[in-house]
Design a protein around this motif. Structure first.
Motif, mmCIF file in Angstrom:
data_model
loop_
_atom_site.group_PDB
_atom_site.id
_atom_site.type_symbol
_atom_site.label_atom_id
_atom_site.label_comp_id
_atom_site.label_asym_id
_atom_site.label_seq_id
_atom_site.Cartn_x
_atom_site.Cartn_y
_atom_site.Cartn_z
ATOM 1 N N SER A 1 50.771 41.315 46.607
ATOM 2 C CA SER A 1 49.635 42.253 46.560
ATOM 3 C C SER A 1 48.499 41.732 45.682
ATOM 4 C CB SER A 1 50.084 43.637 46.083
ATOM 5 O OG SER A 1 50.545 43.560 44.749
ATOM 6 N N LEU A 2 48.813 40.913 44.695
ATOM 7 C CA LEU A 2 47.751 40.340 43.852
ATOM 8 C C LEU A 2 46.850 39.421 44.661
ATOM 9 C CD1 LEU A 2 49.743 39.485 40.609
ATOM 10 C CD2 LEU A 2 48.204 41.425 41.004
ATOM 11 N N PHE A 3 47.430 38.716 45.607
ATOM 12 C CA PHE A 3 46.618 37.871 46.483
ATOM 13 C C PHE A 3 45.893 38.730 47.522
ATOM 14 C CE2 PHE A 3 45.633 35.378 50.184
ATOM 15 C CZ PHE A 3 45.011 34.267 49.621
ATOM 16 N N GLU A 4 46.642 39.601 48.172
ATOM 17 C CA GLU A 4 46.068 40.375 49.276
ATOM 18 C C GLU A 4 44.992 41.354 48.823
ATOM 19 O OE1 GLU A 4 49.574 40.160 52.604
ATOM 20 O OE2 GLU A 4 49.576 41.894 51.260
ATOM 21 N N SER A 5 45.050 41.830 47.595
ATOM 22 C CA SER A 5 44.007 42.751 47.138
ATOM 23 C C SER A 5 42.658 42.052 47.000
ATOM 24 C CB SER A 5 44.405 43.424 45.825
ATOM 25 O OG SER A 5 44.479 42.478 44.786
ATOM 26 N N SER A 6 42.681 40.770 46.683
ATOM 27 C CA SER A 6 41.405 40.052 46.570
ATOM 28 C C SER A 6 41.047 39.276 47.843
ATOM 29 C CB SER A 6 41.417 39.117 45.355
ATOM 30 O OG SER A 6 42.427 38.160 45.460
ATOM 31 N N HIS A 7 42.012 39.094 48.733
ATOM 32 C CA HIS A 7 41.778 38.360 49.991
ATOM 33 C C HIS A 7 42.498 39.069 51.149
ATOM 34 C CE1 HIS A 7 40.133 35.072 47.620
ATOM 35 N NE2 HIS A 7 41.196 35.172 46.842
ATOM 36 N N PRO A 8 42.067 40.284 51.482
ATOM 37 C CA PRO A 8 42.810 41.078 52.473
ATOM 38 C C PRO A 8 42.871 40.460 53.875
ATOM 39 C CG PRO A 8 40.735 42.149 51.887
ATOM 40 C CD PRO A 8 40.903 40.990 50.958
#
Length: 177
Positions: free
Chosen positions: A31-38
């Motif tokens: 989620s740390l990646f996906e929140s900034s790069h959805p």
């Protein structure tokens, strides 16, 4: 690969357990990646590929490509927490390709997803070391027997630099007990 490395037996069941462990570590921070790069699905696909292998799927060229794609996603972001989350995903997919050679480099492959998981959460918490240390405890607690068994057949991870080096040494020491 180190020509002086000692050959060792490494079973497919062990590889599967290691890949599932690495994927569970990586999933903790996805989620740390996906929140900034959805819109960027490369780390998710790498984790899903590692999980599929861990649950009985085949090691394919696609899984190796997913590992490299997640690695590229880490390079493509400027967010340190997101980069470590993507590196964890990359190493989860790459865990299926451990070599049956007892080298410190292979130890880093076994423990890399867990170390990057801890670093990602620590970074997201403003470099709060208590957060990273708590995640290390989680990773130590959730490691399956295969991780411990394979590590015990390998050399200790050498001293590294910085926080990642600290994480790798702590995981390596803790899992060999």
């Amino acid at each position: 690969m180190d020509d002086d490395a000692t050959a060792m037996k490494l079973g497919e069941d062990e590889l599967r357990e290691i890949a599932l462990y690495a994927a569970s570590c990586a999933r903790q921070v996805l989620s740390l990646f996906e929140s900034s790069h959805p819109a960027d699905h490369r780390p998710r696909e790498a984790i899903e590929g590692a999980e599929a292998f861990g649950l009985g799927g085949r090691r394919t060229a696609l899984l190796r490509s997913q590992a490299w794609a997640a690695h590229a996603a880490a390079r493509d972001t400027q967010d340190p927490a997101a980069a470590d989350a993507a590196r964890a995903a990359s190493l989860a997919a790459a865990a299926a390709y451990l070599h049956p050679k007892a080298t410190a480099h292979q130890v880093r492959h076994i423990l890399g997803a867990a170390a990057h998981q801890a670093r990602a959460l620590e970074s997201a918490a403003g470099d709060d070391k208590t957060v990273g240390n708590e995640q290390l405890r989680w990773a130590l607690k959730h490691a399956p027997p295969a991780v411990r068994d394979v590590l015990r057949r390998m050399p200790n991870v050498p001293a590294g630099r910085g926080r990642m080096g600290d994480f790798l040494r702590e995981l390596d020491t803790g899992l060999r007990r």
